[in-house]
Write a protein that holds these residues in place. Structure first.
Motif, PDB file in Angstrom:
ATOM      1  N   LEU A 267       0.818  -1.222   0.000  1.00  0.00           N
ATOM      2  CA  LEU A 267       0.000   0.000   0.000  1.00  0.00           C
ATOM      3  C   LEU A 267       0.851   1.271   0.000  1.00  0.00           C
ATOM      4  N   LYS A 268       2.160   1.107   0.248  1.00  0.00           N
ATOM      5  CA  LYS A 268       3.074   2.267   0.210  1.00  0.00           C
ATOM      6  C   LYS A 268       3.938   2.254  -1.055  1.00  0.00           C
ATOM      7  N   THR A 270       5.224   2.571  -4.795  1.00  0.00           N
ATOM      8  CA  THR A 270       4.895   3.542  -5.851  1.00  0.00           C
ATOM      9  C   THR A 270       4.096   2.912  -6.993  1.00  0.00           C
ATOM     10  N   GLU A 271       4.468   1.691  -7.390  1.00  0.00           N
ATOM     11  CA  GLU A 271       3.792   1.069  -8.534  1.00  0.00           C
ATOM     12  C   GLU A 271       2.462   0.403  -8.152  1.00  0.00           C
ATOM     13  N   ALA A 273       0.535   0.719  -5.113  1.00  0.00           N
ATOM     14  CA  ALA A 273      -0.375   1.284  -4.103  1.00  0.00           C
ATOM     15  C   ALA A 273      -1.807   1.401  -4.627  1.00  0.00           C
ATOM     16  N   THR A 274      -1.992   2.043  -5.767  1.00  0.00           N
ATOM     17  CA  THR A 274      -3.349   2.301  -6.248  1.00  0.00           C
ATOM     18  C   THR A 274      -4.070   1.017  -6.681  1.00  0.00           C
ATOM     19  N   PRO A 275      -3.487   0.208  -7.594  1.00  0.00           N
ATOM     20  CA  PRO A 275      -4.221  -1.001  -7.981  1.00  0.00           C
ATOM     21  C   PRO A 275      -4.426  -1.967  -6.820  1.00  0.00           C
ATOM     22  N   LEU A 277      -4.806  -1.217  -3.612  1.00  0.00           N
ATOM     23  CA  LEU A 277      -5.867  -0.718  -2.727  1.00  0.00           C
ATOM     24  C   LEU A 277      -7.246  -1.033  -3.331  1.00  0.00           C
ATOM     25  N   SER A 278      -7.392  -0.824  -4.651  1.00  0.00           N
ATOM     26  CA  SER A 278      -8.672  -1.139  -5.296  1.00  0.00           C
ATOM     27  C   SER A 278      -8.993  -2.623  -5.116  1.00  0.00           C
ATOM     28  N   LYS A 281     -10.076  -3.380  -1.525  1.00  0.00           N
ATOM     29  CA  LYS A 281     -11.436  -2.909  -1.242  1.00  0.00           C
ATOM     30  C   LYS A 281     -12.453  -3.879  -1.839  1.00  0.00           C
TER      31      LYS A 281
END
Ligand code: G1P
Length: 289
Positions: A267-268, A270-271, A273-275, A277-278, A281
């Protein structure tokens, strides 16, 4: 001045079987980086370039990880792979020395193997299966304190009462918010026998006096020579302090903590974190309590 670090990495990793049957627990990766690489990096980021790693049976992969691999380098170079630089840096991180602990006789016994290498200098100890994420490396925090106190310094953190039996626990007199002058060390006590809820967290600065203290220490918990017991003997001649560090500790030798660490680091990242986290969720939404 602290110039040398010792990383004990000889433990069998029985808490992480079967993964550790034929590979060192220190090589278990957080995302793509072996735990021990984070530990070596912490020492390097603290200004230490001379690192002795205490290995043992089945730990050859650690030495190979920090060595050159010409075939791989050649292949990456040909493919103009961006990993080339990363891989080259690995064999150049620090001056690494290796020594093998002959039998699994405890953390205190492992530290004894550093005697020749560290001589009459104080040195840092970083346990090879523990990552500490912090703004200022914890080893550096301890080194700064050493410069002031010229004594052994132990990094500690508060643990819940039901976990004191997993750690070395210290007791002492408060000097400041984060510093205690220590007068008690107990390895993995029962709640009743614990002098406090402050646990030894896997980072130490030790004076060379620790070797004489280890000489005087009989085998303790689990019939092993315990570093924690030797610290009690060190008190006969020297002061010892604890420092409640700033940072978060991750014990990689334990399966649940290993999983949590991978999630937190992802989750920290750079590459990812975003995918990631999705994904989390989405997947969490499909689970009901
Ligand atoms: C070792 C030390 C213990 C310390 C712990 C931290 O125990 O003996 O004092 O609290 O590391 O991780 P181990 O986890 O190797 O049993």
């Amino acid at each position: 001045m602290i110039r040398k670090a010792v990383i004990p990495a000889a433990g069998l990793g029985t808490r992480f079987l079967p993964a550790t049957k034929a590979q060192p627990k220190e090589m278990l990766p957080i995302i793509d980086t072996p735990t021990i690489q984070y530990v070596v990096q912490e020492a390097v980021n603290s200004g230490i370039e001379d690192i002795l790693i205490i290995t043992g049976k089945g730990k050859r992969a650690i030495e190979d990880h920090f060595d050159r691999n010409f075939e791989l380098e050649e292949r990456l170079l040909q493919k103009e792979d961006e990993m080339y630089n990363e891989i080259m840096k690995l064999s150049d991180m620090a001056n690494l020395y290796f020594i093998r602990q002959k039998e699994m006789a405890g953390l205190g016994d492992a530290i004894m193997y550093a005697r020749q290498h560290t001589g009459d200098e104080p040195f840092a100890v970083l346990l090879g299966d523990t990552i500490i994420d912090s703004v200022m490396p914890v080893t550096q925090q301890l080194m700064d304190m050493y410069n002031q106190y010229q004594s052994s310094i132990i990094a500690v953190e508060t643990v819940p009462a039901d976990k004191v039996n997993r750690y070395g626990i210290v007791g002492g007199k408060r000097i400041s918010d984060s510093i205690l002058q220590l007068d008690q060390f107990v390895e993995k006590p029962t709640i009743e026998a614990a002098p406090s809820d402050l646990a030894i967290a896997g980072r130490y600065i030790l004076t060379p006096g620790i070797f004489r203290a280890l000489d005087e220490t009989p085998k303790g918990k689990n019939n092993e020579l315990q570093l924690t017991d030797a610290l009690t003997n060190l008190l006969k001649r020297e002061k010892v302090f604890s420092h409640t560090f700033e940072g978060k500790r991750y014990d990689i030798g334990n399966k649940l903590d290993f999983l949590k660490t991978n999630v937190e680091f992802a989750l920290k990242h750079t590459e990812f974190a975003t995918p990631f986290l999705s994904f989390l969720k989405e997947i969490v939404a499909t689970y009901k309590d």
